[in-house]
Design a protein around this motif. Sequence first.
Motif, PDB file in Angstrom:
ATOM      1  N   GLY A 189      -4.805   6.833  15.123  1.00 20.41           N
ATOM      2  CA  GLY A 189      -3.804   7.353  14.202  1.00 20.41           C
ATOM      3  C   GLY A 189      -4.204   7.170  12.749  1.00 20.41           C
ATOM      4  O   GLY A 189      -3.961   8.052  11.913  1.00 20.41           O
ATOM      5  N   ARG A 190      -4.838   6.038  12.431  1.00 20.44           N
ATOM      6  CA  ARG A 190      -5.271   5.798  11.046  1.00 20.44           C
ATOM      7  C   ARG A 190      -6.363   6.771  10.636  1.00 20.44           C
ATOM      8  O   ARG A 190      -6.414   7.205   9.473  1.00 20.44           O
ATOM      9  CB  ARG A 190      -5.751   4.352  10.886  1.00 20.44           C
ATOM     10  CG  ARG A 190      -4.603   3.341  10.841  1.00 20.44           C
ATOM     11  CD  ARG A 190      -5.086   1.976  10.404  1.00 20.44           C
ATOM     12  NE  ARG A 190      -5.970   1.359  11.397  1.00 20.44           N
ATOM     13  CZ  ARG A 190      -5.554   0.632  12.404  1.00 20.44           C
ATOM     14  NH1 ARG A 190      -4.271   0.431  12.594  1.00 20.44           N
ATOM     15  NH2 ARG A 190      -6.412   0.088  13.256  1.00 20.44           N
ATOM     16  N   LEU A 191      -7.241   7.121  11.569  1.00 21.92           N
ATOM     17  CA  LEU A 191      -8.274   8.116  11.268  1.00 21.92           C
ATOM     18  C   LEU A 191      -7.633   9.452  10.908  1.00 21.92           C
ATOM     19  O   LEU A 191      -7.985  10.080   9.893  1.00 21.92           O
ATOM     20  CB  LEU A 191      -9.201   8.281  12.473  1.00 21.92           C
ATOM     21  CG  LEU A 191     -10.240   9.415  12.375  1.00 21.92           C
ATOM     22  CD1 LEU A 191     -11.241   9.129  11.259  1.00 21.92           C
ATOM     23  CD2 LEU A 191     -10.957   9.597  13.709  1.00 21.92           C
ATOM     24  N   TYR A 192      -6.660   9.888  11.739  1.00 23.71           N
ATOM     25  CA  TYR A 192      -6.004  11.162  11.474  1.00 23.71           C
ATOM     26  C   TYR A 192      -5.134  11.089  10.226  1.00 23.71           C
ATOM     27  O   TYR A 192      -5.022  12.075   9.487  1.00 23.71           O
ATOM     28  CB  TYR A 192      -5.160  11.568  12.681  1.00 23.71           C
ATOM     29  CG  TYR A 192      -5.979  11.867  13.927  1.00 23.71           C
ATOM     30  CD1 TYR A 192      -7.299  12.281  13.833  1.00 23.71           C
ATOM     31  CD2 TYR A 192      -5.436  11.707  15.202  1.00 23.71           C
ATOM     32  CE1 TYR A 192      -8.056  12.528  14.964  1.00 23.71           C
ATOM     33  CE2 TYR A 192      -6.175  11.971  16.336  1.00 23.71           C
ATOM     34  CZ  TYR A 192      -7.490  12.378  16.218  1.00 23.71           C
ATOM     35  OH  TYR A 192      -8.242  12.639  17.342  1.00 23.71           O
ATOM     36  N   GLN A 193      -4.523   9.955   9.961  1.00 24.18           N
ATOM     37  CA  GLN A 193      -3.724   9.811   8.750  1.00 24.18           C
ATOM     38  C   GLN A 193      -4.608   9.882   7.505  1.00 24.18           C
ATOM     39  O   GLN A 193      -4.196  10.432   6.472  1.00 24.18           O
ATOM     40  CB  GLN A 193      -2.949   8.485   8.772  1.00 24.18           C
ATOM     41  CG  GLN A 193      -1.757   8.454   9.721  1.00 24.18           C
ATOM     42  CD  GLN A 193      -0.609   9.332   9.258  1.00 24.18           C
ATOM     43  OE1 GLN A 193      -0.629   9.897   8.167  1.00 24.18           O
ATOM     44  NE2 GLN A 193       0.397   9.478  10.107  1.00 24.18           N
ATOM     45  N   ASP A 194      -5.807   9.324   7.585  1.00 18.37           N
ATOM     46  CA  ASP A 194      -6.744   9.414   6.459  1.00 18.37           C
ATOM     47  C   ASP A 194      -7.119  10.869   6.211  1.00 18.37           C
ATOM     48  O   ASP A 194      -7.121  11.327   5.052  1.00 18.37           O
ATOM     49  CB  ASP A 194      -7.996   8.582   6.756  1.00 18.37           C
ATOM     50  CG  ASP A 194      -9.062   8.747   5.689  1.00 18.37           C
ATOM     51  OD1 ASP A 194      -8.809   8.348   4.534  1.00 18.37           O
ATOM     52  OD2 ASP A 194     -10.145   9.296   5.999  1.00 18.37           O
ATOM     53  N   TRP A 195      -7.426  11.598   7.278  1.00 16.51           N
ATOM     54  CA  TRP A 195      -7.723  13.024   7.112  1.00 16.51           C
ATOM     55  C   TRP A 195      -6.516  13.758   6.545  1.00 16.51           C
ATOM     56  O   TRP A 195      -6.661  14.639   5.690  1.00 16.51           O
ATOM     57  CB  TRP A 195      -8.124  13.629   8.457  1.00 16.51           C
ATOM     58  CG  TRP A 195      -9.472  13.198   8.933  1.00 16.51           C
ATOM     59  CD1 TRP A 195     -10.410  12.494   8.241  1.00 16.51           C
ATOM     60  CD2 TRP A 195     -10.040  13.430  10.225  1.00 16.51           C
ATOM     61  NE1 TRP A 195     -11.524  12.269   9.009  1.00 16.51           N
ATOM     62  CE2 TRP A 195     -11.329  12.841  10.228  1.00 16.51           C
ATOM     63  CE3 TRP A 195      -9.590  14.068  11.377  1.00 16.51           C
ATOM     64  CZ2 TRP A 195     -12.160  12.887  11.343  1.00 16.51           C
ATOM     65  CZ3 TRP A 195     -10.415  14.123  12.483  1.00 16.51           C
ATOM     66  CH2 TRP A 195     -11.691  13.540  12.471  1.00 16.51           C
TER      67      TRP A 195
END
Length: 511
Positions: A189-195
């Motif tokens: 989720g943090r990866l997608y939130q960063d994107w």
Amino acid sequence: MQPSVYHGVWRAAVHTLRTRGTPPCRLLSTAPLADAETIFALSSGHGRCGVAVVRTSGPASATALKHMAGLTRNLPPPRTALLRSITHPQSKEVLDRGLVLWFPAPHSFTGEDCVEFHIHGGPAVITAVLQALGSVAGMRPADAGEFTRRAFQAGKLGLTEVEGLGDLIHAETEAQRRQALRQMSGELGRLYQDWSHRLKRCLAHVEAFIDFSEDELIEDGVLNQVDSSVCDLQAEMERHLKDERRGERLRSGVQVVIAGATNAGKSSLLNTLCQRPAAIVSPIAGTTRDVVETALDIGGFPILLSDTAGLRDSPDLVEREGVRRARERVEQADLTLVVVDCAQLSSDAQQAAAFIRGHLTSILPTQEQPETVFPTDRFLLVLNKSDLLPEEQKQKLDRELRCVSGLPPVCLISCHTNEGLQDFLTVLHSSVKTLCGDPLSGAPTLTQARHRAHLQQCFAALAQYQRYRDMDMALAAEGVRLALTSLGRITGRVGAEEILDIIFKDFCIGK
């Protein structure tokens, strides 16, 4: 710039973003509704057990706790176990004696007031406590997944974390547990939130350029920054998508198919691996007509093992259908175990290799048949019935076939004596581990088909930005907006207000 002019630009930016179709935030509220119903359910497993956990969530939880635990004054300290007699709120009959825990909002799993009753796990006790909770005003049984849904609505969990929690509950192998726990911890989720954050920044810059560039209110190089960010995001997403479905494969299980000619020992291999008579074994060729499946744990990795009909031409309509299904499974398989009766092989290595090549060619789908080298990552060559060969011939065959280039990994085994079985399991485990990858190393992988579909849409939308960047900035901005929407469907969060915040943080309007 005068303050009045500044406020005019601010209002224009707000109006522009709110009327251009920026997707509304998927997470409607980060706080539980005050008038929400209170739900309750058995949170531990069904059936007789030593301890069962009954959970409630909602505004009536405190009332239920007071009435059923005999608390006339204050509630117990939060997150502290208290031993109490649990009584019916109306008849005051003692139902059980157990522990009660109080989790006041917002510091609970759902973000609402929650109570846990730790009671004895007998069916009669559980039923009595659930019925007693149902008699409390404002309480009802929970729907499937409703506790987790409320946690998501309260902002306690993102969508990817919710999915990770579901996968953790259903994990059957060690590798599945590790992958699910990693996703539930929020890493994916943090990866997608960063994107998502970077896309919001890009969209804010593009929108600001469209609205204010003619008034010279925007700094030079804004679009160049967007171009660079879009290219970086595309490269990262492309690498993320090119994961060979490792995470999805680990989540659902590796499709392993046993294929080969009749009477090669395919069903015997299935029974040996699952250590039970899952398939009928007989000396009559063509005994197996349909696909026989069983789920296995190979060194912590899940596989779905399928035994199939022997591949041969047959006048029998039923057997022909079995052969068709067998070939269909080979096409869909992640890994195929090609079983060969090694007693039929020539003692000459070159002749044996030629026979095996022909056999592999007859099994491979037509569109995948190679000229010289067979795909070693999708096939294992299992030479069965090694107990029928003299020891010297067996060692010679094993040694020489391993030196023949272009063949898949070779394993000599005997399902009758279990000779070579441990070496075969080692090779099988290595192949399955390669297909699934290490769930704890590297970047988090895709675990859901819907993640892949939305990311592909996001990637295509960013290509739209690049296609229209020098032609029509409105269409280019729409590409970024669509990319943000697609990514937001994975995380469950995307909204116009966040883009507005970035505009006024990153740009000094009126400079």
